[in-house]
Design a protein around this motif. Structure first.
Motif, PDB file in Angstrom:
ATOM      1  N   ASP A  75       2.931  -3.420 -11.534  1.00 42.67           N
ATOM      2  CA  ASP A  75       2.711  -2.396 -12.565  1.00 42.67           C
ATOM      3  C   ASP A  75       3.676  -1.229 -12.366  1.00 42.67           C
ATOM      4  O   ASP A  75       4.279  -0.730 -13.330  1.00 42.67           O
ATOM      5  N   SER A  90       0.458   7.055  -6.467  1.00 40.18           N
ATOM      6  CA  SER A  90      -0.811   7.729  -6.721  1.00 40.18           C
ATOM      7  C   SER A  90      -0.719   9.210  -6.355  1.00 40.18           C
ATOM      8  O   SER A  90      -1.187  10.085  -7.113  1.00 40.18           O
ATOM      9  N   GLN A 147       1.925   1.897  -3.608  1.00 42.97           N
ATOM     10  CA  GLN A 147       0.738   2.347  -4.347  1.00 42.97           C
ATOM     11  C   GLN A 147       0.376   3.782  -3.988  1.00 42.97           C
ATOM     12  O   GLN A 147       0.074   4.595  -4.869  1.00 42.97           O
ATOM     13  N   ARG A 148       0.395   4.091  -2.692  1.00 49.08           N
ATOM     14  CA  ARG A 148      -0.010   5.423  -2.234  1.00 49.08           C
ATOM     15  C   ARG A 148       0.925   6.508  -2.761  1.00 49.08           C
ATOM     16  O   ARG A 148       0.475   7.543  -3.269  1.00 49.08           O
ATOM     17  N   ARG A 181       0.823  -1.213   0.000  1.00 45.34           N
ATOM     18  CA  ARG A 181       0.000   0.000   0.000  1.00 45.34           C
ATOM     19  C   ARG A 181       0.856   1.261   0.000  1.00 45.34           C
ATOM     20  O   ARG A 181       0.432   2.298  -0.516  1.00 45.34           O
ATOM     21  N   ILE A 226      -3.061  10.242  -9.889  1.00 46.54           N
ATOM     22  CA  ILE A 226      -3.968   9.216 -10.407  1.00 46.54           C
ATOM     23  C   ILE A 226      -4.585   8.473  -9.229  1.00 46.54           C
ATOM     24  O   ILE A 226      -3.875   7.865  -8.424  1.00 46.54           O
ATOM     25  N   GLU A 227      -5.889   8.516  -9.112  1.00 51.77           N
ATOM     26  CA  GLU A 227      -6.553   7.879  -7.972  1.00 51.77           C
ATOM     27  C   GLU A 227      -6.572   6.362  -8.087  1.00 51.77           C
ATOM     28  O   GLU A 227      -6.505   5.651  -7.085  1.00 51.77           O
ATOM     29  N   GLU A 228      -6.664   5.842  -9.301  1.00 51.46           N
ATOM     30  CA  GLU A 228      -6.685   4.388  -9.488  1.00 51.46           C
ATOM     31  C   GLU A 228      -5.353   3.786  -9.018  1.00 51.46           C
ATOM     32  O   GLU A 228      -4.286   4.217  -9.454  1.00 51.46           O
ATOM     33  N   LEU A 229      -5.441   2.805  -8.144  1.00 59.91           N
ATOM     34  CA  LEU A 229      -4.233   2.207  -7.595  1.00 59.91           C
ATOM     35  C   LEU A 229      -3.651   1.167  -8.548  1.00 59.91           C
ATOM     36  O   LEU A 229      -4.341   0.233  -8.956  1.00 59.91           O
ATOM     37  N   HIS A 230      -2.378   1.325  -8.871  1.00 56.70           N
ATOM     38  CA  HIS A 230      -1.659   0.335  -9.655  1.00 56.70           C
ATOM     39  C   HIS A 230      -1.102  -0.740  -8.716  1.00 56.70           C
ATOM     40  O   HIS A 230      -0.874  -0.487  -7.533  1.00 56.70           O
ATOM     41  N   THR A 231      -0.856  -1.927  -9.233  1.00 53.44           N
ATOM     42  CA  THR A 231      -0.194  -2.956  -8.425  1.00 53.44           C
ATOM     43  C   THR A 231       1.297  -2.609  -8.341  1.00 53.44           C
ATOM     44  O   THR A 231       1.834  -1.904  -9.209  1.00 53.44           O
TER      45      THR A 231
END
Length: 371
Positions: free
Chosen positions: A219, A206, A202-203, A199, A211-216
């Motif tokens: 990714d 982001s 990801q955070r 997390r 970009i609000e959509e969380l990538h793995t």
């Protein structure tokens, strides 16, 4: 302890929130194919019956009687008593469940439950990174031998385990190696885990990209390494931020332990992106109140995954001196050094072998006490 030469069989478990994976180990090798059953995490009675059923199936597949059950289970738990506390990914376990004693009553053999970070470290100490380092030193004719190890896992959380003098340090409250609870170096109101986890990567990515959509993390790793399109600068920044949080936690911990460092867990797949930043920070400086700079650590850290640094770790500043009054010569390391690198077993195998090794040790300890 050489686990590859021990004929005792130990039944094991990989306990996930969705599935339980049962097996058994003998001579340091898996001897039963994985038996996968749904964990039934929302129903305590069904979950406990599933645990018994899984181990019954393993036992039925064994040619000999098992000596013990040993596995990692999520915390908080009182591992020494075998009582499981309130778990996030297994919500049926609330208020304390005597899982270890239940299994002992049913199977009439000892049941050992441990933290996964502890077992990862112990597996790497018994059959992975620690013997690898000592073998490298021996091959170079260097008599020094490491006996202490700090293992960390990078994934959903930030796990840790400590081995001192080849003995797992479990702590008086089953709470040793809880590196996740250290203070976050970049944001001191947070735990270290908030900077060292899936997390966290990801955070930060982001926040940096908007970009609000969380990538793995995979990714983000692919973007950072240029394999896929995206904001490469933000991706590299996300891993740099995590590396600094890891490095400061490691610096604090290894100051007390003084041993080798091994890194596992899913995010360790991004080791190439974080290793240099970790080394730079740990081999950096710290100051006293007068502003005088000094090395951050008493020992220098070497990334043994890099061939040139492995060579320096093994040979740089190794000296030969004569033994007084004998003419005999010995070699020694003229400075203090700490090797750091990736798991040599893979995280799951290290945990399984750690569970096997700790069961063998505790069984032997019980025999010694009884004698």
């Amino acid at each position: 302890m050489d686990i590859s030469h021990d004929d005792r069989t130990v039944m094991t478990l990989d306990a996930g929130g969705t599935n339980f994976v049962f097996s058994a180990i003998q001579y340091g090798e898996q001897v039963v194919k994985d038996i996968v059953l749904p964990s039934n995490a929302l129903n305590l009675e069904l979950c406990l019956k599933t645990l018994i059923k899984g181990f019954e199936q393993v036992k039925a597949a064994l040619p000999n009687e098992p000596a013990a059950i040993s596995f990692a289970f999520p915390g908080p738990s009182d591992y020494k008593s075998g009582v499981i506390g309130d778990l996030a990914n297994l919500p049926a376990f609330r208020g304390g469940v005597a899982l270890g004693p239940m299994l002992e009553d049913h199977f009439k053999i000892p049941a050992f439950i441990s933290n996964d970070g502890d077992l990862f470290a112990y597996g790497e100490a018994m059959a992975g990174f620690l013997p690898y380092i000592n073998e490298q030193l021996c091959n170079e004719g260097i008599s020094k031998k490491y006996q202490n190890l700090l293992g960390i896992t990078l994934g959903t959380g930030f796990g840790g385990g400590i081995v001192v003098n080849n003995q797992l340090c479990e702590g008086d409250n089953s709470a040793a190696g809880e590196i996740w609870a250290m203070r976050n170096f970049k944001n001191t109101r947070l735990t270290a885990e908030e900077g060292v986890s899936i997390r966290a990567v990801q955070r930060v990515y982001s926040e940096k990209t908007g970009i609000e959509e969380l990538h793995t993390p995979k990714d983000i790793y692919d973007i950072a390494t240029g394999k896929t399109e995206g904001d490469q600068e933000a991706a590299l920044f996300a891993f740099d931020e995590m590396a600094i949080a890891i490095a400061e936690s490691l610096a604090n911990a290894i100051t007390l332990i003084d041993g080798v460092i091994v890194i596992g867990g899913g995010i360790s797949g991004a080791y190439s992106l974080i290793a240099d930043k970790i080394l730079q920070h740990m081999n950096g400086t710290i100051e006293n109140v007068s502003g005088d700079q000094m090395p951050r650590l008493a020992s220098k850290v070497y990334d043994v995954e890099q061939p040139d640094l492995l060579k320096k770790f093994l040979r740089d500043n190794v000296k030969e001196v004569e033994v007084p009054f004998s003419g005999r010569k010995v070699t020694y390391m003229a400075d203090k050094r700490i090797p750091i690198g990736k798991s040599r077993l893979g995280t799951s195998k290290a945990i399984a072998l750690g569970a096997y090794a700790i069961a063998l040790q505790k069984l032997s300890d019980k025999t010694s006490v009884n004698l």
